[in-house]
Every structure is written in C-alpha cells, then in structure tokens.
Design an enzyme around this catalytic site. Sequence first.
Site, PDB file in Angstrom:
ATOM      1  N   LYS A  14       0.811  -1.224   0.000  1.00  0.00           N
ATOM      2  CA  LYS A  14       0.000   0.000   0.000  1.00  0.00           C
ATOM      3  C   LYS A  14       0.849   1.281   0.000  1.00  0.00           C
ATOM      4  O   LYS A  14       0.459   2.288  -0.577  1.00  0.00           O
ATOM      5  CB  LYS A  14      -0.963   0.000   1.197  1.00  0.00           C
ATOM      6  CG  LYS A  14      -2.078  -1.037   1.070  1.00  0.00           C
ATOM      7  CD  LYS A  14      -3.075  -0.934   2.203  1.00  0.00           C
ATOM      8  CE  LYS A  14      -4.088  -2.060   2.143  1.00  0.00           C
ATOM      9  NZ  LYS A  14      -5.119  -1.970   3.187  1.00  0.00           N
ATOM     10  N   ASP A  54     -10.392   2.220   2.198  1.00  0.00           N
ATOM     11  CA  ASP A  54     -10.542   1.494   3.472  1.00  0.00           C
ATOM     12  C   ASP A  54     -11.408   2.264   4.482  1.00  0.00           C
ATOM     13  O   ASP A  54     -12.267   1.678   5.143  1.00  0.00           O
ATOM     14  CB  ASP A  54      -9.171   1.208   4.100  1.00  0.00           C
ATOM     15  CG  ASP A  54      -8.477   0.010   3.454  1.00  0.00           C
ATOM     16  OD1 ASP A  54      -9.178  -0.838   2.861  1.00  0.00           O
ATOM     17  OD2 ASP A  54      -7.239  -0.073   3.542  1.00  0.00           O
TER      18      ASP A  54
HETATM   19  P1  NAP Z   1       0.597  -2.058  10.470  1.00  0.00           P
HETATM   20  O1  NAP Z   1       0.767  -0.779   9.712  1.00  0.00           O
HETATM   21  O2  NAP Z   1       1.674  -3.069  10.469  1.00  0.00           O
HETATM   22  O3  NAP Z   1       0.287  -1.627  11.999  1.00  0.00           O
HETATM   23  C1  NAP Z   1       0.169  -2.583  12.988  1.00  0.00           C
HETATM   24  C2  NAP Z   1      -0.427  -1.961  14.266  1.00  0.00           C
HETATM   25  O4  NAP Z   1      -0.728  -3.034  15.174  1.00  0.00           O
HETATM   26  C3  NAP Z   1       0.532  -1.036  15.011  1.00  0.00           C
HETATM   27  O5  NAP Z   1      -0.230  -0.026  15.644  1.00  0.00           O
HETATM   28  C4  NAP Z   1       1.160  -1.977  16.052  1.00  0.00           C
HETATM   29  O6  NAP Z   1       1.601  -1.302  17.216  1.00  0.00           O
HETATM   30  C5  NAP Z   1      -0.040  -2.825  16.413  1.00  0.00           C
HETATM   31  N1  NAP Z   1       0.261  -4.158  16.946  1.00  0.00           N
HETATM   32  C6  NAP Z   1       0.782  -5.213  16.283  1.00  0.00           C
HETATM   33  N2  NAP Z   1       0.832  -6.299  17.103  1.00  0.00           N
HETATM   34  C7  NAP Z   1       0.317  -5.904  18.301  1.00  0.00           C
HETATM   35  C8  NAP Z   1       0.096  -6.563  19.550  1.00  0.00           C
HETATM   36  N3  NAP Z   1       0.411  -7.867  19.713  1.00  0.00           N
HETATM   37  N4  NAP Z   1      -0.466  -5.865  20.569  1.00  0.00           N
HETATM   38  C9  NAP Z   1      -0.787  -4.555  20.398  1.00  0.00           C
HETATM   39  N5  NAP Z   1      -0.603  -3.867  19.234  1.00  0.00           N
HETATM   40  C10 NAP Z   1      -0.045  -4.546  18.196  1.00  0.00           C
HETATM   41  O7  NAP Z   1      -0.719  -2.847   9.999  1.00  0.00           O
HETATM   42  P2  NAP Z   1      -2.026  -2.200   9.337  1.00  0.00           P
HETATM   43  O8  NAP Z   1      -1.858  -2.125   7.863  1.00  0.00           O
HETATM   44  O9  NAP Z   1      -2.355  -0.967  10.097  1.00  0.00           O
HETATM   45  O10 NAP Z   1      -3.145  -3.340   9.584  1.00  0.00           O
HETATM   46  C11 NAP Z   1      -3.712  -3.572  10.871  1.00  0.00           C
HETATM   47  C12 NAP Z   1      -4.802  -4.617  10.778  1.00  0.00           C
HETATM   48  O11 NAP Z   1      -5.936  -4.133  10.058  1.00  0.00           O
HETATM   49  C13 NAP Z   1      -4.350  -5.876  10.049  1.00  0.00           C
HETATM   50  O12 NAP Z   1      -4.684  -6.957  10.868  1.00  0.00           O
HETATM   51  C14 NAP Z   1      -5.156  -5.883   8.759  1.00  0.00           C
HETATM   52  O13 NAP Z   1      -5.479  -7.208   8.377  1.00  0.00           O
HETATM   53  C15 NAP Z   1      -6.403  -5.122   9.161  1.00  0.00           C
HETATM   54  N6  NAP Z   1      -7.087  -4.464   8.010  1.00  0.00           N
HETATM   55  C16 NAP Z   1      -8.322  -4.903   7.654  1.00  0.00           C
HETATM   56  C17 NAP Z   1      -8.980  -4.333   6.573  1.00  0.00           C
HETATM   57  C18 NAP Z   1     -10.367  -4.811   6.178  1.00  0.00           C
HETATM   58  O14 NAP Z   1     -10.807  -4.518   5.052  1.00  0.00           O
HETATM   59  N7  NAP Z   1     -11.067  -5.516   7.011  1.00  0.00           N
HETATM   60  C19 NAP Z   1      -8.380  -3.289   5.838  1.00  0.00           C
HETATM   61  C20 NAP Z   1      -7.103  -2.839   6.240  1.00  0.00           C
HETATM   62  C21 NAP Z   1      -6.465  -3.453   7.318  1.00  0.00           C
HETATM   63  P3  NAP Z   1       3.086  -0.636  17.272  1.00  0.00           P
HETATM   64  O15 NAP Z   1       2.991   0.684  16.570  1.00  0.00           O
HETATM   65  O16 NAP Z   1       3.353  -0.480  18.735  1.00  0.00           O
HETATM   66  O17 NAP Z   1       4.020  -1.596  16.606  1.00  0.00           O
END
Ligand code: NAP
Length: 282
Positions: A66, A102
């Site tokens: 992305k 999104d």
């Molecule tokens: P990302 O940029 O890698 O960000 C990950 C986030 O999760 C960060 O805030 C990280 O905190 C936190 N995190 C990871 N592991 C954790 C844990 N064990 N405990 C607490 N916080 C934790 O990922 P992203 O792109 O934002 O995606 C996040 C989620 O949204 C994914 O699971 C994705 O599948 C989902 N999503 C779903 C859709 C949909 O259409 N349903 C669309 C987009 C995304 P830190 O900053 O402290 O590392």
Amino acid sequence: MTDRYAVIGNPIAHSKSPRIHAAFAAQTGQDMQYDALLGRLDGFAETVRDFARNGGRGLNVTIPFKLEAHALAHERSARAEAARAVNTLVFEQGRIIGDNTDGAGLVQDLTHNLGLTLKGARILLLGAGGAARGVILPLLQLAPTSLCIANRTVARAQELQHEFAPRATSMGHNCALIGCGYDDLAGQSFDVVINATAASLSDDAPPLPAGLYAPHAAAYDMVYGKGRTPFLQQAAADGAEILADGLGMLVEQAAEAFTLWRGVRPNTAPVLQTLRAELSVS
Ligand code: NAP
C-alpha cells in the site's frame, strides 16, 4: 475487449477480492475480469506498469504494497494523502491515480450495516499503523464527541494526534482528538472501540483495562475470518453489546473501489451474506 482488474499482494492466494468483484460484476451486468496477482516483493512497480500496459484498468492493492502504491501514483485523492497509503489504483490515459477506500468501507459498515450512530459518540481507535491512519479522517467527518487513538508505541499515537488535530479543528465539530497509550485508558469509557492493530493476526489482543465499554457499546475488529478474536472475547467479557469483525469493511471497501472504476454502486448485502455464511461453516 473485456476490461481487466486485479488485486495485487504478497501473499495473495487467500484473497476474497476476486470473488467479491465477480459477484459485483454479475449483479450490475459489468463486462469485466478480475484476477489475483502475486506481486514480486522487489518488483511491485514493474508488475503494476506491465498490467496497465497490457490493458489493465485498475488494481486493488493489499499487504505489503500500500505504501509503494502511494509512491507510484501520479495523482492521489485527498483521502489517500491523509492515509499515506493507496489500496486502489485507476489507470487513465497513461496516468496512475491512487485512492484509499478502506476508511469509507469501515464507515459504511459501521453506520449502514451495523446501524451505529457515530455523531456524538466517544470512539476509541486501537493501533497507529496504516489501517488506523486511513480511517481517522472518515471517522472525524462523522462528528464524534471524541476520537482517542491508543497504541502500544505511544509516540506513534501522539504523532497521529498532532498530524490530524488541525483537520479536526477545521471541521468545526469540536471533536477532541487524543493520542495515548493503553495504560491511559483506565477509568474511561467509549461507545465504539475499533481494533486496527494487527494483534488478532497472532491471536493476541491489546492490553486494555476493564470497564472500557459504555452501555450499548460496540467493539469492532478490522481482522476477519479468525472467529471471535481475543479482542472480541475481551470486549464481550467487558460488556460490549455489539461485536463485529472486519468482513463488512472488506466488502464495503471493495464496493467503493468498484464504484470508482465502473461508475455503478453494487448492492453489498447479498455478497456479505454469502461470505459470512461460508466463514461460519469453515
Ligand atoms: P501495520 O501498519 O503493520 O500496523 C500494525 C499496528 O498493530 C501497530 O499499531 C502496532 O503497534 C499494532 N500491533 C501489532 N501487534 C500488536 C500486539 N500484539 N499488541 C498490540 N498492538 C499490536 O498494519 P495495518 O496495515 O495498520 O493493519 C492492521 C490490521 O488491520 C491488520 O490486521 C489488517 O489485516 C487489518 N485491516 C483490515 C482491513 C479490512 O478490510 N477488514 C483493511 C485494512 C487493514 P506498534 O505501533 O506499537 O508496533
């Protein structure tokens, strides 16, 4: 010639997008083909350009591309700029236009499918990664009383607060925008809690204090297909009345991209119903 679209990611075999878009195309009578494209980790831009050169009209972009899609686009929508990430590309006369659907998908799922009223609500957004960033502006536009962003790495939540504070102020809703850590949530309660962390992917949950949910509150996990995640289990135990996963967001963000490409909005309800039924038996 049939118009070509695809979703590009790595891995991609699990993607539900080809089925969702095939269902939208059948429902609206659009002559189009939609495939899944495995992007090379060191060759995203080349794959995209090849696809466009060979008659591709648009792409959906998923993990981990992305940010690269954002950089590749010649033009970007305001919501893609705010998200600093692109999940939808449109190819038009040799130019690449980037958008991010999104946030609109989440808002449509919350307000339309789940029937939640976000105007005047106290919203808690967990996480400060790409998914959280992409939904802040659309959530602020619904005029909540407050939007609290809490993250494991507190500085990232505070960065989002500072970045979006001027936008929140300029909307004139008097929405309080706060960035904090999980410990700071003790003693507070919210009407809607959205998990935008990746914790559920590893069967984990953010360490939230008890007493977080106001009466009739909703808990929403952006992750889907994992059953009742640790976050949703915790929310149920803490008194959340409505529990939802991110399947509706997935279908709604797809509908928003489809509308952008084809100029016709599909009916998401039957598609969501079919996918939901399949998940419940798998
Ligand atoms: P990302 O940029 O890698 O960000 C990950 C986030 O999760 C960060 O805030 C990280 O905190 C936190 N995190 C990871 N592991 C954790 C844990 N064990 N405990 C607490 N916080 C934790 O990922 P992203 O792109 O934002 O995606 C996040 C989620 O949204 C994914 O699971 C994705 O599948 C989902 N999503 C779903 C859709 C949909 O259409 N349903 C669309 C987009 C995304 P830190 O900053 O402290 O590392």
